[in-house]
Design a protein around this motif. Structure first.
Motif, PDB file in Angstrom:
ATOM      1  N   ARG A 243       0.828  -1.209   0.000  1.00  0.00           N
ATOM      2  CA  ARG A 243       0.000   0.000   0.000  1.00  0.00           C
ATOM      3  C   ARG A 243       0.861   1.258   0.000  1.00  0.00           C
ATOM      4  O   ARG A 243       0.503   2.268  -0.605  1.00  0.00           O
ATOM      5  N   ALA A 244       2.015   1.202   0.684  1.00  0.00           N
ATOM      6  CA  ALA A 244       2.890   2.376   0.738  1.00  0.00           C
ATOM      7  C   ALA A 244       3.470   2.718  -0.623  1.00  0.00           C
ATOM      8  O   ALA A 244       3.903   3.849  -0.859  1.00  0.00           O
ATOM      9  N   SER A 245       3.474   1.758  -1.538  1.00  0.00           N
ATOM     10  CA  SER A 245       4.012   1.990  -2.876  1.00  0.00           C
ATOM     11  C   SER A 245       3.009   2.614  -3.828  1.00  0.00           C
ATOM     12  O   SER A 245       3.380   3.051  -4.917  1.00  0.00           O
ATOM     13  N   ARG A 246       1.738   2.655  -3.427  1.00  0.00           N
ATOM     14  CA  ARG A 246       0.707   3.241  -4.290  1.00  0.00           C
ATOM     15  C   ARG A 246       0.683   4.738  -4.057  1.00  0.00           C
ATOM     16  O   ARG A 246      -0.123   5.264  -3.298  1.00  0.00           O
ATOM     17  N   ARG A 247       1.601   5.429  -4.704  1.00  0.00           N
ATOM     18  CA  ARG A 247       1.731   6.865  -4.473  1.00  0.00           C
ATOM     19  C   ARG A 247       2.054   7.582  -5.761  1.00  0.00           C
ATOM     20  O   ARG A 247       2.440   6.971  -6.759  1.00  0.00           O
ATOM     21  N   ALA A 248       1.887   8.880  -5.733  1.00  0.00           N
ATOM     22  CA  ALA A 248       2.037   9.687  -6.938  1.00  0.00           C
ATOM     23  C   ALA A 248       3.467   9.608  -7.490  1.00  0.00           C
ATOM     24  O   ALA A 248       4.445   9.616  -6.737  1.00  0.00           O
ATOM     25  N   TRP A 249       3.546   9.570  -8.809  1.00  0.00           N
ATOM     26  CA  TRP A 249       4.815   9.554  -9.532  1.00  0.00           C
ATOM     27  C   TRP A 249       4.688  10.467 -10.741  1.00  0.00           C
ATOM     28  O   TRP A 249       3.688  10.427 -11.458  1.00  0.00           O
ATOM     29  N   LEU A 301       4.860  15.455  -2.687  1.00  0.00           N
ATOM     30  CA  LEU A 301       4.324  14.762  -3.861  1.00  0.00           C
ATOM     31  C   LEU A 301       3.473  13.566  -3.448  1.00  0.00           C
ATOM     32  O   LEU A 301       2.422  13.303  -4.039  1.00  0.00           O
ATOM     33  N   TRP A 302       3.906  12.848  -2.422  1.00  0.00           N
ATOM     34  CA  TRP A 302       3.207  11.638  -1.993  1.00  0.00           C
ATOM     35  C   TRP A 302       2.085  11.904  -1.004  1.00  0.00           C
ATOM     36  O   TRP A 302       1.409  10.960  -0.569  1.00  0.00           O
ATOM     37  N   SER A 303       1.881  13.142  -0.617  1.00  0.00           N
ATOM     38  CA  SER A 303       0.836  13.441   0.362  1.00  0.00           C
ATOM     39  C   SER A 303      -0.547  13.207  -0.253  1.00  0.00           C
ATOM     40  O   SER A 303      -0.722  13.205  -1.469  1.00  0.00           O
ATOM     41  N   GLY A 304      -1.514  13.028   0.595  1.00  0.00           N
ATOM     42  CA  GLY A 304      -2.867  12.759   0.104  1.00  0.00           C
ATOM     43  C   GLY A 304      -3.106  11.267   0.005  1.00  0.00           C
ATOM     44  O   GLY A 304      -2.220  10.444   0.230  1.00  0.00           O
ATOM     45  N   ASP A 305      -4.323  10.907  -0.349  1.00  0.00           N
ATOM     46  CA  ASP A 305      -4.695   9.495  -0.371  1.00  0.00           C
ATOM     47  C   ASP A 305      -4.873   8.956  -1.781  1.00  0.00           C
ATOM     48  O   ASP A 305      -5.383   7.847  -1.966  1.00  0.00           O
ATOM     49  N   ALA A 328      -0.120  13.395 -12.036  1.00  0.00           N
ATOM     50  CA  ALA A 328       0.648  12.281 -11.477  1.00  0.00           C
ATOM     51  C   ALA A 328      -0.114  10.967 -11.647  1.00  0.00           C
ATOM     52  O   ALA A 328      -1.350  10.932 -11.702  1.00  0.00           O
ATOM     53  N   VAL A 329       0.644   9.868 -11.720  1.00  0.00           N
ATOM     54  CA  VAL A 329       0.060   8.531 -11.867  1.00  0.00           C
ATOM     55  C   VAL A 329       0.682   7.597 -10.834  1.00  0.00           C
ATOM     56  O   VAL A 329       1.667   7.925 -10.179  1.00  0.00           O
ATOM     57  N   ASP A 330       0.087   6.424 -10.711  1.00  0.00           N
ATOM     58  CA  ASP A 330       0.643   5.370  -9.874  1.00  0.00           C
ATOM     59  C   ASP A 330       1.800   4.724 -10.644  1.00  0.00           C
ATOM     60  O   ASP A 330       1.618   4.235 -11.756  1.00  0.00           O
ATOM     61  N   ARG A 331       2.978   4.719 -10.039  1.00  0.00           N
ATOM     62  CA  ARG A 331       4.164   4.191 -10.702  1.00  0.00           C
ATOM     63  C   ARG A 331       3.960   2.754 -11.183  1.00  0.00           C
ATOM     64  O   ARG A 331       4.432   2.376 -12.263  1.00  0.00           O
ATOM     65  N   ALA A 332       3.239   1.941 -10.416  1.00  0.00           N
ATOM     66  CA  ALA A 332       3.062   0.538 -10.759  1.00  0.00           C
ATOM     67  C   ALA A 332       2.401   0.364 -12.125  1.00  0.00           C
ATOM     68  O   ALA A 332       2.694  -0.590 -12.856  1.00  0.00           O
ATOM     69  N   TYR A 333       1.530   1.302 -12.497  1.00  0.00           N
ATOM     70  CA  TYR A 333       0.811   1.178 -13.765  1.00  0.00           C
ATOM     71  C   TYR A 333       1.676   1.533 -14.971  1.00  0.00           C
ATOM     72  O   TYR A 333       1.267   1.305 -16.105  1.00  0.00           O
TER      73      TYR A 333
END
Length: 341
Positions: A243-249, A301-305, A328-333
């Motif tokens: 879950r911690a990896s789902r952040r803005a990129w 950058l990573w703040s917010g949900d 910004a997008v989710d890096r995983a995608y």
């Protein structure tokens, strides 16, 4: 010779033990023998890791398509911990033993937040796994051992030079990283062990400030502490990420210099590229907040949900200020995967 410089285990172990801080007396012969067996086991648990990136992998532009490093066996089921950039967008992964045997493996997970990667051997591994230690328990200047794997693996002494927060130029931050000296060129995925043979860190980088900012040039390595793995291991195994990896990129590389943040590289086809950001741009504000340090930039950058969100940047280009909105997008995608994964 199981690993190059294995002879150091017997001849140099006594030096390592007595070099540890606050040691009241030289260790006994039985204590040295016990430590030697523990470090032999630790060395046996370190394997080479070879990975081939999938066709069209964006990471190949900076990391190359063929990658080589190390990993540490941490599970009886063949689970191997490594540094994530070795297996990022990997199509094929092999584990390499000290006698050059190659064992096929599969990618289990990659954690953007810590930088850890997990792979699993697809054939049984005979050696026992390395026990996980506590990086938090390490003392200043503590004597340690670095082990790399594969047919060119090596064992060598290291010393804890410092521990502190670390901000990477590639949208990365750790609150508590380990820095060791002397530097090792075979650091990628290498295991950092205490003298009890417990794994305390995984190798990530070569650095020039192992002692810390403002303390002069001091080449060394940065290791990701294994303490960060323990709370996320089950989730990483089950989901392939956390879950911690789902952040803005947004896809920028930035450097911090004299109180300024400058973009040095924009990833092709990234949100930053689409928004028109360029190398040389100075980032002045993000979402209305002034920033002059990488840590502040990444945390804002990573703040917010939500990972997918509009990021408002104020930049300076050729002496002129302008506002830029980056989606910004989710890096995983953005990461490519091998077919069927």
């Amino acid at each position: 010779m199981h690993k190059r410089f294995r002879f150091w285990m017997a001849a140099g172990l006594c030096w390592l033990a007595t070099a540890a801080p606050a040691q009241p007396a030289a260790p006994s012969a039985s204590a040295i023998e016990q430590q030697s067996r523990a470090l032999m086991r630790a060395s046996d648990a370190v394997l080479g890791v070879r990975a081939q990136a999938v066709d069209g992998a964006r990471s190949a532009r900076t990391l190359g398509a063929d990658r080589q490093g190390s990993g540490v066996l941490i599970g009886n089921d063949g689970l191997v911990l490594t540094i994530g950039y070795l297996i990022l967008e990997a199509e094929q992964v092999e584990l390499v033993t000290d006698d050059a045997r190659r064992i096929p493996a599969r990618v289990v997970g990659y954690d953007v937040a810590t930088g850890f990667g997990l792979v699993q051997a697809l054939s049984p591994l005979p050696q026992p796994p390395a026990p996980l230690g506590s990086a938090a328990a390490l003392q200043a200047d503590e004597a340690l051992v670095v082990v790399s794997g594969g047919d060119g693996g090596a064992v060598g002494p290291a010393q804890l030079a410092s521990r502190r927060a670390f901000s990477g130029y590639w949208e990365y931050h750790l609150e508590d990283a380990l820095f060791t000296a002397p530097p090792r060129g075979d650091h990628s995925g290498a295991g950092l062990f205490n003298l009890q043979g417990e794994l305390v860190g995984i190798g990530s980088l070569v650095v020039n400030d192992a002692l810390g900012p403002g303390k002069g040039r001091a080449p060394g390595n940065m290791f990701v502490p294994v303490d960060l793995l323990k709370p996320i291991l089950a989730e990483l195994r089950e989901r392939g990420n956390t879950r911690a990896s789902r952040r803005a990129w947004i896809g920028v590389n930035c450097v911090e210099n004299d109180g300024e943040l400058r973009i040095v590289r924009v990833n092709d086809d990234s949100p930053a590229d689409v928004a028109g950001l360029q190398a040389g741009d100075r980032i002045v504000r993000i979402d209305g907040v002034a920033v002059d340090k990488l840590e502040a930039l990444w945390k804002r950058l990573w703040s917010g949900d939500r990972a997918e969100r509009a990021v408002e940047l104020e930049i300076e280009r050729e002496g002129k200020r302008e506002a830029v909105t980056v989606q910004a997008v989710d890096r995983a995608y953005t990461l490519r995967r091998a077919q069927g994964i």
